[in-house]
Scaffold this motif. Structure first.
Motif, mmCIF file in Angstrom:
data_model
loop_
_atom_site.group_PDB
_atom_site.id
_atom_site.type_symbol
_atom_site.label_atom_id
_atom_site.label_comp_id
_atom_site.label_asym_id
_atom_site.label_seq_id
_atom_site.Cartn_x
_atom_site.Cartn_y
_atom_site.Cartn_z
ATOM 1 N N ALA A 66 -8.461 -1.631 -26.917
ATOM 2 C CA ALA A 66 -7.942 0.595 -26.740
ATOM 3 C C ALA A 66 -7.698 0.265 -25.026
ATOM 4 O O ALA A 66 -7.165 1.236 -24.451
ATOM 5 C CB ALA A 66 -8.430 1.380 -27.581
ATOM 6 N N ASP A 67 -8.877 -0.123 -25.039
ATOM 7 C CA ASP A 67 -8.857 -0.562 -22.834
ATOM 8 C C ASP A 67 -7.639 -0.654 -22.044
ATOM 9 O O ASP A 67 -7.204 -0.532 -20.786
ATOM 10 C CB ASP A 67 -10.464 -0.542 -21.967
ATOM 11 N N LYS A 68 -7.718 -1.836 -22.728
ATOM 12 C CA LYS A 68 -6.141 -3.010 -22.140
ATOM 13 C C LYS A 68 -4.568 -2.288 -22.284
ATOM 14 O O LYS A 68 -4.230 -2.116 -21.278
ATOM 15 C CB LYS A 68 -6.403 -4.777 -22.982
ATOM 16 N N PHE A 69 -4.890 -2.170 -23.948
ATOM 17 C CA PHE A 69 -3.262 -1.670 -24.575
ATOM 18 C C PHE A 69 -2.967 -0.134 -24.594
ATOM 19 O O PHE A 69 -1.761 -0.132 -24.663
ATOM 20 C CB PHE A 69 -3.061 -2.383 -26.222
ATOM 21 N N GLY A 70 -4.097 1.018 -24.805
ATOM 22 C CA GLY A 70 -3.716 2.189 -24.671
ATOM 23 C C GLY A 70 -4.721 2.535 -26.377
ATOM 24 O O GLY A 70 -4.427 1.774 -27.281
ATOM 25 N N ARG A 71 -4.908 4.140 -25.689
ATOM 26 C CA ARG A 71 -5.797 4.800 -26.955
ATOM 27 C C ARG A 71 -4.768 4.728 -28.164
ATOM 28 O O ARG A 71 -5.284 4.103 -29.073
ATOM 29 C CB ARG A 71 -5.785 6.018 -26.528
ATOM 30 N N LYS A 72 -3.397 5.723 -27.563
ATOM 31 C CA LYS A 72 -2.114 6.460 -28.405
ATOM 32 C C LYS A 72 -2.169 4.531 -29.615
ATOM 33 O O LYS A 72 -2.228 5.163 -31.303
ATOM 34 C CB LYS A 72 -1.476 6.233 -28.307
ATOM 35 N N ILE A 73 -1.469 3.258 -29.310
ATOM 36 C CA ILE A 73 -1.033 2.028 -30.143
ATOM 37 C C ILE A 73 -2.543 2.037 -31.064
ATOM 38 O O ILE A 73 -2.492 1.128 -32.263
ATOM 39 C CB ILE A 73 -0.780 0.772 -29.276
ATOM 40 N N MET A 74 -3.778 2.008 -30.541
ATOM 41 C CA MET A 74 -4.644 1.573 -31.216
ATOM 42 C C MET A 74 -4.238 2.046 -32.428
ATOM 43 O O MET A 74 -5.509 2.302 -33.732
ATOM 44 C CB MET A 74 -6.399 1.520 -30.631
ATOM 45 N N ILE A 75 -4.638 3.994 -32.127
ATOM 46 C CA ILE A 75 -4.980 4.849 -33.095
ATOM 47 C C ILE A 75 -4.100 4.587 -34.039
ATOM 48 O O ILE A 75 -3.824 4.682 -35.723
ATOM 49 C CB ILE A 75 -4.709 6.002 -32.692
ATOM 50 N N VAL A 76 -2.635 4.423 -33.760
ATOM 51 C CA VAL A 76 -1.225 4.334 -34.979
ATOM 52 C C VAL A 76 -1.584 3.426 -35.499
ATOM 53 O O VAL A 76 -1.391 3.362 -36.778
ATOM 54 C CB VAL A 76 0.155 4.226 -34.136
ATOM 55 N N ILE A 77 -1.852 2.113 -34.943
ATOM 56 C CA ILE A 77 -2.050 0.676 -35.843
ATOM 57 C C ILE A 77 -3.095 0.684 -37.080
ATOM 58 O O ILE A 77 -3.170 0.377 -38.124
ATOM 59 C CB ILE A 77 -2.643 -0.559 -34.758
ATOM 60 N N GLY A 78 -4.663 1.664 -36.130
ATOM 61 C CA GLY A 78 -5.407 1.689 -37.392
ATOM 62 C C GLY A 78 -5.133 2.500 -38.462
ATOM 63 O O GLY A 78 -5.243 2.583 -39.590
ATOM 64 N N LEU A 79 -4.323 3.600 -37.882
ATOM 65 C CA LEU A 79 -3.270 4.553 -39.938
ATOM 66 C C LEU A 79 -2.734 3.796 -40.362
ATOM 67 O O LEU A 79 -2.763 4.079 -41.747
ATOM 68 C CB LEU A 79 -3.009 6.042 -38.648
ATOM 69 N N PHE A 80 -1.608 3.258 -39.632
ATOM 70 C CA PHE A 80 -1.038 2.130 -40.589
ATOM 71 C C PHE A 80 -1.306 1.533 -41.862
ATOM 72 O O PHE A 80 -1.730 0.722 -42.829
ATOM 73 C CB PHE A 80 -0.145 1.200 -39.902
ATOM 74 N N ILE A 81 -2.587 0.751 -41.107
ATOM 75 C CA ILE A 81 -3.974 0.123 -41.563
ATOM 76 C C ILE A 81 -4.229 0.498 -43.067
ATOM 77 O O ILE A 81 -4.420 -0.088 -43.870
ATOM 78 C CB ILE A 81 -4.662 -1.125 -40.843
ATOM 79 N N PHE A 82 -5.267 1.447 -42.355
ATOM 80 C CA PHE A 82 -5.745 2.551 -43.253
ATOM 81 C C PHE A 82 -4.709 2.631 -44.377
ATOM 82 O O PHE A 82 -5.068 2.867 -46.076
ATOM 83 C CB PHE A 82 -6.327 4.417 -42.777
ATOM 84 N N SER A 83 -3.662 3.026 -44.297
ATOM 85 C CA SER A 83 -2.813 3.804 -45.249
ATOM 86 C C SER A 83 -2.606 2.494 -46.161
ATOM 87 O O SER A 83 -2.307 2.705 -47.421
ATOM 88 C CB SER A 83 -0.906 3.811 -44.212
ATOM 89 N N VAL A 84 -1.963 0.911 -45.817
ATOM 90 C CA VAL A 84 -1.913 -0.106 -46.327
ATOM 91 C C VAL A 84 -2.995 -0.506 -47.401
ATOM 92 O O VAL A 84 -2.635 -0.790 -48.481
ATOM 93 C CB VAL A 84 -1.237 -1.264 -45.579
ATOM 94 N N SER A 85 -4.216 -0.448 -46.830
ATOM 95 C CA SER A 85 -5.729 -0.554 -47.047
ATOM 96 C C SER A 85 -5.468 0.305 -48.517
ATOM 97 O O SER A 85 -6.045 -0.144 -49.647
ATOM 98 C CB SER A 85 -6.666 -0.350 -46.492
ATOM 99 N N GLU A 86 -5.228 2.086 -48.572
ATOM 100 C CA GLU A 86 -5.375 2.785 -49.050
ATOM 101 C C GLU A 86 -4.109 2.229 -50.652
ATOM 102 O O GLU A 86 -4.620 2.519 -51.477
ATOM 103 C CB GLU A 86 -5.168 4.194 -49.477
ATOM 104 N N LEU A 87 -2.577 1.677 -50.013
ATOM 105 C CA LEU A 87 -2.186 1.437 -51.581
ATOM 106 C C LEU A 87 -2.226 0.293 -51.996
ATOM 107 O O LEU A 87 -2.686 0.417 -53.009
ATOM 108 C CB LEU A 87 -0.391 1.920 -50.342
#
Length: 197
Positions: A66-87
């Motif tokens: 998150a420090d290296k690549f940015g907060r937004k990208i990590m938030i988006v990745i986390g949310l997409f992975i959350f969506s896949v995990s629940e599916l």
């Protein structure tokens, strides 16, 4: 706090609420899933433990990312992975798939929570930060309180519906973040922006 930062904070709080609402949705149907797949209480304990262990292991690396690549990208990745995990959990008919789902859930939490917390710290001052982090805690608690009630209602339609609903909520949150979330400026960039040319 500027209007832009306030709008960003509201979006972050909505994302947090959606994620923890999604987590709460599935709580009422876990006993039914246990019976359906003949899962023992011990296995459910292992499913919970693997989620927490994965999050523990991945969180330091996700924080650095998150420090290296940015907060937004990590938030988006986390949310997409959350969506896949629940599916995957909703589709899961085998123990192995459920464990994969929980591991992904741990990765999701590791990516999402440090980035959101850092994002809030970035857009607040020392005076407003405790209040805003309190709002974050309130969003988490509210999602966990409302989620089981909504999940119980959805379970009347089908035991897998809460998982699919959580997946959809995660996807919506990720999409909103892609479209609306702006990467926060670093403290050095804010200082430079205020300096006269």
């Amino acid at each position: 706090m500027s209007k832009t930062k306030r709008s960003t904070l509201y979006l972050l709080l909505i994302n947090i609420f959606i994620v923890f609402l999604g987590i709460g949705l599935v709580i009422p149907v876990l006993p039914s899933i246990m019976n359906e797949l003949n899962i023992s209480g011990t296995t459910v304990g292992y499913l919970t433990a693997i989620f927490a262990l994965t999050q523990l292991i991945i969180s330091p690396f996700a924080g650095k990312a998150a420090d290296k690549f940015g907060r937004k990208i990590m938030i988006v990745i986390g949310l997409f992975i959350f969506s896949v995990s629940e599916l995957l959990f909703g589709m899961g008919k085998t123990i192995e798939l459920l464990f994969i789902s929980r591991i992904l859930g741990g990765v999701s939490g590791a990516c999402f929570m440090p980035a959101v917390t850092a994002f809030i710290a970035d857009i607040t001052t020392l005076e407003t930060r405790p209040k805003m982090l309190g709002y974050m805690s309130a969003a988490i608690t509210t999602g966990l309180i409302i989620g089981p009630g909504v999940g119980g209602f959805l379970a009347e339609i089908g035991t897998r519906v809460p998982f699919y609903s959580a997946s959809i909520l995660g996807f919506i949150a990720a999409t909103l973040s892609v479209m609306l979330l702006k990467e926060p400026a670093s403290p050095q960039e804010e200082i430079e922006a205020k300096e006269p040319i």
